[in-house]
Design a protein around this motif. Structure first.
Motif, mmCIF file in Angstrom:
data_model
loop_
_atom_site.group_PDB
_atom_site.id
_atom_site.type_symbol
_atom_site.label_atom_id
_atom_site.label_comp_id
_atom_site.label_asym_id
_atom_site.label_seq_id
_atom_site.Cartn_x
_atom_site.Cartn_y
_atom_site.Cartn_z
ATOM 1 N N LYS A 1 -6.283 1.896 9.692
ATOM 2 C CA LYS A 1 -6.264 0.570 10.391
ATOM 3 C C LYS A 1 -6.127 0.589 12.027
ATOM 4 O O LYS A 1 -6.688 0.242 12.733
ATOM 5 N N ASP B 1 0.937 -0.992 -0.080
ATOM 6 C CA ASP B 1 0.043 -0.035 0.038
ATOM 7 C C ASP B 1 0.998 1.142 -0.059
ATOM 8 O O ASP B 1 1.889 1.255 0.621
ATOM 9 N N ASN C 1 -3.925 4.881 4.750
ATOM 10 C CA ASN C 1 -4.376 3.656 5.348
ATOM 11 C C ASN C 1 -3.945 2.893 6.389
ATOM 12 O O ASN C 1 -4.716 2.208 7.165
#
Length: 131
Positions: free
Chosen positions: A68, A59, A64
């Motif tokens: 998470k 990624d 991101n």
């Protein structure tokens, strides 16, 4: 392969990791006891540490990894205020590790990410590494 690891740490000179776990009602991924030797050998910690880590692979967005991590932090957001009442000297840190060093990743962070880091009173370090 690109790996982005986002870490949230609580450091306390007063509270042991098990006490932090009890107050937050959340099990950490790792703990460190003040003054104890660590393996592999590193500097002895000057405070007790309580850590949660989330990784994203392949990624290219730091955001991101934070999303998470924040989903895990939301489990104890209310209890965190109680923790601060128990020890007002608590320090919280957010740490992002990006591997490999030459990775072409986006360091853009949303307003929500910046506000969440601020809400937890945290500092932020971003490190590129080949390890």
């Amino acid at each position: 392969m690109i790996e982005i690891s986002a870490n949230f740490s609580i450091w306390s000179e007063l509270l042991r990791p098990d006490e932090i776990t009890h107050i937050l009602q959340t099990t950490p991924d790792q703990t460190v006891l003040k003054g104890k030797d660590r393996h592999p050998p590193r500097m002895r910690p000057v405070a007790n540490g309580w850590h949660i880590e989330c990784c994203v692979c392949d990624d290219v967005f730091v955001e991101n990894a934070f999303l998470k991590l924040f989903s895990r932090l939301s489990l104890f957001e209310r209890q965190y205020a109680e923790l601060l009442k128990t020890d007002d000297g608590i320090e919280s840190t957010f740490f992002v590790l990006i591997t490999p060093r030459i990775a072409d990743v986006s360091l853009w962070m949303s307003r929500r990410t910046v506000e969440t880091i601020s809400k937890f009173g945290g500092t932020l370090d971003i490190v590129f590494s080949d390890d």
